[in-house]
Design a protein around this motif. Structure first.
Motif, PDB file in Angstrom:
ATOM      1  N   VAL A  86       0.837  -1.203   0.000  1.00 55.22           N
ATOM      2  CA  VAL A  86       0.000   0.000   0.000  1.00 55.22           C
ATOM      3  C   VAL A  86       0.871   1.251   0.000  1.00 55.22           C
ATOM      4  CG1 VAL A  86      -1.631   1.360   1.373  1.00 55.22           C
ATOM      5  CG2 VAL A  86      -2.004  -1.085   1.059  1.00 55.22           C
ATOM      6  N   THR A 109       2.621   1.695  -3.349  1.00 55.82           N
ATOM      7  CA  THR A 109       1.667   2.094  -4.380  1.00 55.82           C
ATOM      8  C   THR A 109       1.277   3.560  -4.224  1.00 55.82           C
ATOM      9  OG1 THR A 109       0.798  -0.147  -4.456  1.00 55.82           O
ATOM     10  CG2 THR A 109      -0.573   1.567  -5.415  1.00 55.82           C
ATOM     11  N   LEU A 110       1.058   3.996  -2.995  1.00 60.56           N
ATOM     12  CA  LEU A 110       0.689   5.392  -2.755  1.00 60.56           C
ATOM     13  C   LEU A 110       1.840   6.339  -3.075  1.00 60.56           C
ATOM     14  CD1 LEU A 110      -1.364   5.081   0.547  1.00 60.56           C
ATOM     15  CD2 LEU A 110      -2.234   5.460  -1.766  1.00 60.56           C
ATOM     16  N   GLY A 162       2.263   6.728  -6.843  1.00 59.39           N
ATOM     17  CA  GLY A 162       1.128   7.367  -7.502  1.00 59.39           C
ATOM     18  C   GLY A 162       0.372   6.445  -8.439  1.00 59.39           C
ATOM     19  N   GLU A 163       0.746   5.177  -8.488  1.00 57.56           N
ATOM     20  CA  GLU A 163       0.033   4.216  -9.328  1.00 57.56           C
ATOM     21  C   GLU A 163      -1.271   3.821  -8.650  1.00 57.56           C
ATOM     22  OE1 GLU A 163       2.406   0.792 -10.087  1.00 57.56           O
ATOM     23  OE2 GLU A 163       4.198   1.959 -10.492  1.00 57.56           O
ATOM     24  N   HIS A 164      -2.166   3.313  -9.446  1.00 59.08           N
ATOM     25  CA  HIS A 164      -3.403   2.756  -8.900  1.00 59.08           C
ATOM     26  C   HIS A 164      -3.744   1.514  -9.707  1.00 59.08           C
ATOM     27  CE1 HIS A 164      -6.878   2.920  -6.326  1.00 59.08           C
ATOM     28  NE2 HIS A 164      -7.653   2.694  -7.363  1.00 59.08           N
ATOM     29  N   PRO A 165      -3.216   0.353  -9.265  1.00 53.28           N
ATOM     30  CA  PRO A 165      -3.477  -0.890 -10.001  1.00 53.28           C
ATOM     31  C   PRO A 165      -4.972  -1.157 -10.131  1.00 53.28           C
ATOM     32  CG  PRO A 165      -1.834  -1.242  -8.291  1.00 53.28           C
ATOM     33  CD  PRO A 165      -2.398   0.130  -8.092  1.00 53.28           C
ATOM     34  N   GLU A 166      -5.313  -1.975 -11.108  1.00 52.27           N
ATOM     35  CA  GLU A 166      -6.720  -2.235 -11.420  1.00 52.27           C
ATOM     36  C   GLU A 166      -7.482  -2.835 -10.237  1.00 52.27           C
ATOM     37  OE1 GLU A 166      -9.388  -4.882 -14.519  1.00 52.27           O
ATOM     38  OE2 GLU A 166      -7.280  -4.505 -14.979  1.00 52.27           O
ATOM     39  N   HIS A 167      -6.903  -3.797  -9.574  1.00 51.45           N
ATOM     40  CA  HIS A 167      -7.583  -4.471  -8.461  1.00 51.45           C
ATOM     41  C   HIS A 167      -6.927  -4.107  -7.126  1.00 51.45           C
ATOM     42  CE1 HIS A 167      -9.985  -6.869 -11.165  1.00 51.45           C
ATOM     43  NE2 HIS A 167      -8.892  -7.134 -11.858  1.00 51.45           N
ATOM     44  N   PHE A 168      -6.604  -2.849  -6.954  1.00 45.92           N
ATOM     45  CA  PHE A 168      -5.876  -2.379  -5.775  1.00 45.92           C
ATOM     46  C   PHE A 168      -6.622  -2.703  -4.475  1.00 45.92           C
ATOM     47  CE2 PHE A 168      -4.748   1.227  -2.894  1.00 45.92           C
ATOM     48  CZ  PHE A 168      -3.430   0.870  -2.675  1.00 45.92           C
ATOM     49  N   HIS A 169      -7.869  -2.285  -4.387  1.00 51.03           N
ATOM     50  CA  HIS A 169      -8.642  -2.498  -3.153  1.00 51.03           C
ATOM     51  C   HIS A 169      -8.888  -3.978  -2.880  1.00 51.03           C
ATOM     52  CE1 HIS A 169      -9.731   1.702  -4.268  1.00 51.03           C
ATOM     53  NE2 HIS A 169      -9.425   1.867  -2.989  1.00 51.03           N
TER      54      HIS A 169
END
Length: 169
Positions: free
Chosen positions: A45, A48-49, A52-59
């Motif tokens: 987490v 990723t933060l 600045g990326e936001h992968p498709e299935h992040f949550h």
């Protein structure tokens, strides 16, 4: 001869110390592994933060990682309850668990049925957590699949409700 056999049988109960030691060791190992998994999710987490990326299935990946750790924690608790229960049933009461006035510890086991009930409840929770972990990665393509999902949630809820009622008046 009878006294020797009875004495030998009574002392043979100490063989369960192997189950106590190794289930406790397994519990400790699982607590460490689950904690490492939570640490890995936290590292994922943060990285990723920061990028600045936001992968498709992040949550979904975060929730799945945490739920997998909870699953391991619950299995570790099963092993811990088993080791304490077997020790108390076959070897001796754990004096450190009892205060001067009260001996009502969560891990206080007085019969094999009580141990079995406690372990069964935790195993049911492990299965529920495992189910929801798998649900996170399931794609629902038809309304019938969504209906099955809803029915499964209702069945789990009813099962948990009745599990909570067991042993209570």
């Amino acid at each position: 001869m009878k006294k020797i056999v009875e004495n030998g049988l009574w002392k043979s109960r100490f063989i369960v110390i192997l189950a106590v030691i190794f289930s406790f060791m397994g519990s400790v190992i699982l607590f460490f592994v689950a904690s490492f998994d939570v640490f890995s999710v936290a590292k994922f987490v943060l990285s990723t933060l920061l990028t600045g990326e936001h992968p498709e299935h992040f949550h979904e990946d975060i929730v799945a990682g945490v739920i997998a750790a909870i699953d391991l924690y619950l299995i570790a608790v099963v092993l811990l309850i088993f080791s304490f229960g077997i020790y108390e049933l076959f070897i001796s009461k754990i004096e450190a668990a009892c205060t001067q006035d009260d001996c009502s510890s969560v891990l206080n086991i007085s019969s094999l049925d009580q141990l079995k009930d406690k372990i069964a409840k935790v195993i049911i929770m492990v299965l529920v957590v495992n189910y929801f972990e798998r649900v996170l990665h399931t794609d629902y393509k038809t309304p019938l699949e969504l209906l099955y999902f809803a029915l499964a949630i209702v069945a789990l809820s009813i099962g948990l409700y009745f599990t909570g009622k067991v042993g209570k008046k």
